[in-house]
Design a protein around this motif. Structure first.
Motif: not given
Length: 177
Positions: A117-130
């Motif tokens: 199980v792998f979980l990734f997050a993409r951050e942008n300006a203090g928010r999560i974009s994906g």
């Protein structure tokens, strides 16, 4: 979830330029014939889903708010018929390497007796974009998820905290059978 499953790919628009988008369908582990679940929603259909979640759960404003902030939801679940264990492993390694090399943060890694199980997050300006989840259950079932949009980290935290209270996708899938 019923609305998501019923709508299928009908409302999907291809928006591959969003920073939270990851092409899960291009990983090569699930052919179209392998898919048991194939959801690709965007635009108005996501608003329908948010409204349905709000109406179904009543008090779960956080989940409805989370879905309302999304631009696209893609979920693929299936049994990989045309891919052997080494192909699946290579595909997962390639996806992980690509994501880590392009600004995604790996926030969860679980490897236990054939399960990954792998979980990734993409951050942008203090928010999560994906958010992208890659799950391999002993090469017998693959689950690929990509959530694209403006994800408020606080709202996501609230939804995660009460995840055990949320309806299970399997329950909804059984209702339709």
């Amino acid at each position: 979830v019923m609305v998501l499953a019923a709508a299928g790919t009908s409302g999907a628009q291809v928006n591959t330029s969003h920073p939270g988008y990851y092409p899960i369908e291009n990983m090569g582990v699930l052919a179209k014939g392998d898919l048991e679940v194939d959801i690709d929603l965007s635009g108005a259909m996501l608003q329908v889903a948010a409204g349905a979640i709000q109406a179904e759960n009543g008090q779960d404003e956080d989940l409805a708010q989370l879905v309302a902030g999304l631009e696209r939801i893609r979920v693929q679940v299936g049994e990989p018929q045309g891919a052997d264990a080494s192909t699946i492993a290579h595909s997962f390694e390639r996806a992980i390497s690509t994501m880590e090399g392009s600004g995604w943060n790996r926030i969860l890694r679980v490897v236990d007796e054939g399960e990954q199980v792998f979980l990734f997050a993409r951050e942008n300006a203090g928010r999560i974009s994906g958010l992208t989840a890659l799950i391999n259950d002993e090469n017998e079932e693959i689950v690929l998820v990509n959530l694209v949009g403006d994800i408020d980290p606080v709202v996501l935290g609230k939804v995660i905290a009460k995840a055990d209270q949320l309806p299970n996708l399997a329950q909804f899938m059984e209702v339709g059978e």
